[in-house]
Design a protein around this motif. Structure first.
Motif, PDB file in Angstrom:
ATOM      1  N   GLY A  40       0.831  -1.198   0.000  1.00  0.00           N
ATOM      2  CA  GLY A  40       0.000   0.000   0.000  1.00  0.00           C
ATOM      3  C   GLY A  40       0.864   1.245   0.000  1.00  0.00           C
ATOM      4  N   PHE A  41       0.273   2.358  -0.419  1.00  0.00           N
ATOM      5  CA  PHE A  41       0.998   3.623  -0.519  1.00  0.00           C
ATOM      6  C   PHE A  41       0.283   4.710   0.277  1.00  0.00           C
ATOM      7  CE2 PHE A  41       1.959   1.279  -4.402  1.00  0.00           C
ATOM      8  CZ  PHE A  41       3.351   1.359  -4.444  1.00  0.00           C
ATOM      9  N   GLU A  42       1.044   5.437   1.059  1.00  0.00           N
ATOM     10  CA  GLU A  42       0.535   6.605   1.771  1.00  0.00           C
ATOM     11  C   GLU A  42       1.103   7.825   1.061  1.00  0.00           C
ATOM     12  OE1 GLU A  42      -0.475   9.734   3.673  1.00  0.00           O
ATOM     13  OE2 GLU A  42       1.668   9.302   3.919  1.00  0.00           O
ATOM     14  N   TYR A  43       0.248   8.553   0.356  1.00  0.00           N
ATOM     15  CA  TYR A  43       0.729   9.673  -0.446  1.00  0.00           C
ATOM     16  C   TYR A  43      -0.019  10.971  -0.138  1.00  0.00           C
ATOM     17  CZ  TYR A  43      -3.243   8.395  -3.472  1.00  0.00           C
ATOM     18  OH  TYR A  43      -4.499   8.087  -3.963  1.00  0.00           O
ATOM     19  N   GLY A  44      -0.604  11.032   1.050  1.00  0.00           N
ATOM     20  CA  GLY A  44      -1.344  12.220   1.428  1.00  0.00           C
ATOM     21  C   GLY A  44      -2.757  12.227   0.897  1.00  0.00           C
ATOM     22  N   GLN A  45      -3.311  11.080   0.557  1.00  0.00           N
ATOM     23  CA  GLN A  45      -4.660  10.997   0.025  1.00  0.00           C
ATOM     24  C   GLN A  45      -5.697  11.354   1.092  1.00  0.00           C
ATOM     25  OE1 GLN A  45      -2.529   8.435   0.624  1.00  0.00           O
ATOM     26  NE2 GLN A  45      -3.517   6.437   0.401  1.00  0.00           N
ATOM     27  N   ARG A  46      -6.755  12.036   0.680  1.00  0.00           N
ATOM     28  CA  ARG A  46      -7.832  12.420   1.599  1.00  0.00           C
ATOM     29  C   ARG A  46      -8.505  11.198   2.210  1.00  0.00           C
ATOM     30  NH1 ARG A  46     -11.641  16.651  -1.588  1.00  0.00           N
ATOM     31  NH2 ARG A  46     -12.823  16.544   0.351  1.00  0.00           N
ATOM     32  N   GLU A  70      -2.241 -19.769   4.137  1.00  0.00           N
ATOM     33  CA  GLU A  70      -0.858 -20.214   3.964  1.00  0.00           C
ATOM     34  C   GLU A  70      -0.114 -19.338   2.970  1.00  0.00           C
ATOM     35  OE1 GLU A  70      -0.789 -24.270   2.761  1.00  0.00           O
ATOM     36  OE2 GLU A  70      -1.913 -25.002   4.501  1.00  0.00           O
ATOM     37  N   ARG A  71      -0.801 -18.887   1.968  1.00  0.00           N
ATOM     38  CA  ARG A  71      -0.147 -18.157   0.879  1.00  0.00           C
ATOM     39  C   ARG A  71       0.046 -16.668   1.165  1.00  0.00           C
ATOM     40  NH1 ARG A  71      -2.987 -20.685  -4.606  1.00  0.00           N
ATOM     41  NH2 ARG A  71      -1.951 -22.717  -4.462  1.00  0.00           N
ATOM     42  N   LEU A  72      -0.775 -16.094   2.011  1.00  0.00           N
ATOM     43  CA  LEU A  72      -0.716 -14.648   2.237  1.00  0.00           C
ATOM     44  C   LEU A  72       0.509 -14.296   3.065  1.00  0.00           C
ATOM     45  CD1 LEU A  72      -2.029 -11.929   1.787  1.00  0.00           C
ATOM     46  CD2 LEU A  72      -3.457 -12.332   3.811  1.00  0.00           C
ATOM     47  N   GLY A  73       1.399 -13.527   2.468  1.00  0.00           N
ATOM     48  CA  GLY A  73       2.646 -13.161   3.113  1.00  0.00           C
ATOM     49  C   GLY A  73       2.642 -11.753   3.662  1.00  0.00           C
ATOM     50  N   MET A  74       3.798 -11.109   3.612  1.00  0.00           N
ATOM     51  CA  MET A  74       3.999  -9.815   4.256  1.00  0.00           C
ATOM     52  C   MET A  74       3.167  -8.709   3.610  1.00  0.00           C
ATOM     53  SD  MET A  74       8.122  -9.683   4.889  1.00  0.00           S
ATOM     54  CE  MET A  74       7.955  -8.035   5.607  1.00  0.00           C
ATOM     55  N   ASP A  75       2.830  -7.730   4.445  1.00  0.00           N
ATOM     56  CA  ASP A  75       2.216  -6.491   3.969  1.00  0.00           C
ATOM     57  C   ASP A  75       3.246  -5.381   4.089  1.00  0.00           C
ATOM     58  OD1 ASP A  75       0.144  -4.712   3.086  1.00  0.00           O
ATOM     59  OD2 ASP A  75      -0.063  -4.034   5.155  1.00  0.00           O
ATOM     60  N   HIS A  76       3.328  -4.548   3.060  1.00  0.00           N
ATOM     61  CA  HIS A  76       4.283  -3.446   3.029  1.00  0.00           C
ATOM     62  C   HIS A  76       3.521  -2.140   2.820  1.00  0.00           C
ATOM     63  CE1 HIS A  76       7.420  -6.538   2.146  1.00  0.00           C
ATOM     64  NE2 HIS A  76       6.462  -7.065   1.404  1.00  0.00           N
ATOM     65  N   THR A  77       4.003  -1.069   3.434  1.00  0.00           N
ATOM     66  CA  THR A  77       3.455   0.263   3.189  1.00  0.00           C
ATOM     67  C   THR A  77       4.608   1.210   2.889  1.00  0.00           C
ATOM     68  OG1 THR A  77       1.636  -0.124   4.740  1.00  0.00           O
ATOM     69  CG2 THR A  77       2.055   2.150   4.096  1.00  0.00           C
ATOM     70  N   LEU A  78       4.494   1.940   1.798  1.00  0.00           N
ATOM     71  CA  LEU A  78       5.520   2.908   1.420  1.00  0.00           C
ATOM     72  C   LEU A  78       4.950   4.315   1.522  1.00  0.00           C
ATOM     73  CD1 LEU A  78       7.213   1.277  -1.714  1.00  0.00           C
ATOM     74  CD2 LEU A  78       8.065   1.367   0.628  1.00  0.00           C
ATOM     75  N   PHE A 119       7.753   1.690  -7.958  1.00  0.00           N
ATOM     76  CA  PHE A 119       8.158   1.329  -6.602  1.00  0.00           C
ATOM     77  C   PHE A 119       7.824  -0.135  -6.309  1.00  0.00           C
ATOM     78  CE2 PHE A 119       8.770   5.796  -5.893  1.00  0.00           C
ATOM     79  CZ  PHE A 119       9.708   5.856  -4.878  1.00  0.00           C
ATOM     80  N   ALA A 120       6.717  -0.613  -6.830  1.00  0.00           N
ATOM     81  CA  ALA A 120       6.360  -2.018  -6.638  1.00  0.00           C
ATOM     82  C   ALA A 120       7.413  -2.925  -7.252  1.00  0.00           C
ATOM     83  CB  ALA A 120       4.992  -2.297  -7.249  1.00  0.00           C
ATOM     84  N   ALA A 121       7.892  -2.578  -8.430  1.00  0.00           N
ATOM     85  CA  ALA A 121       8.923  -3.386  -9.075  1.00  0.00           C
ATOM     86  C   ALA A 121      10.223  -3.361  -8.278  1.00  0.00           C
ATOM     87  CB  ALA A 121       9.160  -2.887 -10.499  1.00  0.00           C
ATOM     88  N   ALA A 122      10.556  -2.206  -7.729  1.00  0.00           N
ATOM     89  CA  ALA A 122      11.772  -2.120  -6.913  1.00  0.00           C
ATOM     90  C   ALA A 122      11.656  -3.009  -5.683  1.00  0.00           C
ATOM     91  CB  ALA A 122      12.028  -0.668  -6.519  1.00  0.00           C
ATOM     92  N   LEU A 123      10.484  -3.001  -5.043  1.00  0.00           N
ATOM     93  CA  LEU A 123      10.275  -3.871  -3.888  1.00  0.00           C
ATOM     94  C   LEU A 123      10.256  -5.335  -4.318  1.00  0.00           C
ATOM     95  CD1 LEU A 123       9.564  -4.324  -0.897  1.00  0.00           C
ATOM     96  CD2 LEU A 123       7.156  -4.020  -1.514  1.00  0.00           C
ATOM     97  N   ALA A 124       9.629  -5.621  -5.447  1.00  0.00           N
ATOM     98  CA  ALA A 124       9.575  -6.996  -5.939  1.00  0.00           C
ATOM     99  C   ALA A 124      10.972  -7.545  -6.201  1.00  0.00           C
ATOM    100  CB  ALA A 124       8.728  -7.056  -7.209  1.00  0.00           C
TER     101      ALA A 124
END
Length: 242
Positions: A40-46, A70-78, A119-124
């Motif tokens: 997920g992304f925090e970009y100042g959205q209302r 079993e399949r659901l892994g980490m959650d990331h926030t940028l 950014f998703a590709a960089a994290l991937a």
């Protein structure tokens, strides 16, 4: 319910805002990939309240299906506050939602999806993931040019050239409308998944979580609520006529 179609070692990263579309895409990925992480992304959205909805959705998806758990892994926030800082839009400022010059709604955040996918590709790359899933749609949307199929294909080419990689950008909602998105959720997880997404996801651009409608929480007036309401009503009508 949908069954896996890919090798279990394949992993996917889902751009997961906490909305209806991304929640459906997360279920779609869980049905197909052996490991699924969310971003997920925090970009100042209302409507930053959407980010708060993600954990309830993730918990609900784990409870829906032991294989998904079993399949659901980490959650990331940028944090991408700079995007909000440079965006004079109704999604990142307190302003009336309206059509802007050029025919686009003033909720359009220029470059948002292109930046998100980069950014998703960089994290991937760091997480050893090749498949990236995003809920953009060209069929039933607000006219955003970075939701178009041609844009996503161009971004995929640029990422693979620029990162010397073989990413695959998946857009399972690209050619379906909101009613069909609800139907896809039912196909993936039955009535319980539809109920989870209806109650726990967030769409409203104004961030209204106080009013619960038949189609979910929202102000009921903004373009995002209008699309969701119309899609829900068409979905229910289709079920009644089936």
């Amino acid at each position: 319910m949908s069954t896996p179609t890919r090798a279990p070692e394949d992993a996917a990263l889902v751009l997961f805002s906490g909305g209806q579309d991304s929640a459906t895409c997360l279920a779609w990925a869980l049905a197909r990939f052996g490991r699924v992480e969310t971003l997920g992304f925090e970009y100042g959205q209302r409507h930053a309240v959407e980010l708060d909805c993600r954990e309830a959705l993730r918990a609900g998806l784990r409870a829906q299906n032991p294989l998904w758990a079993e399949r659901l892994g980490m959650d990331h926030t940028l944090a991408l506050g700079a995007l909000g800082d440079i965006s004079e839009t109704a999604l990142t400022r307190t302003a009336e939602i309206a059509m802007a010059e050029g025919g686009l709604p003033n909720t359009f955040v220029p470059g948002r999806n292109i930046i998100f996918l980069t950014f998703a590709a960089a994290l991937a790359a760091r997480r050893g993931i090749r498949h990236i899933v995003t809920g953009v749609c060209e069929t039933d949307y607000s006219g955003y040019p970075d939701c178009r199929d041609d844009t996503i294909k161009a971004v995929q080419v640029a990422l693979n050239l620029g990162m010397d990689a073989r990413y695959v950008l998946h857009t399972p909602l690209m050619w379906i409308d909101k009613a069909a998105t609800w139907a896809l959720a039912e196909e993936l997880g039955g009535a319980s998944l539809v109920s989870l997404i209806n109650q726990e996801s967030h769409t409203c651009y104004l961030g209204d979580r106080g009013t619960m409608h038949p189609w979910g929480h929202g102000c009921g007036e903004c373009p995002a609520c209008a699309l969701r309401r119309t899609g829900w009503e068409e979905y229910i009508k289709g079920k009644a006529n089936a």
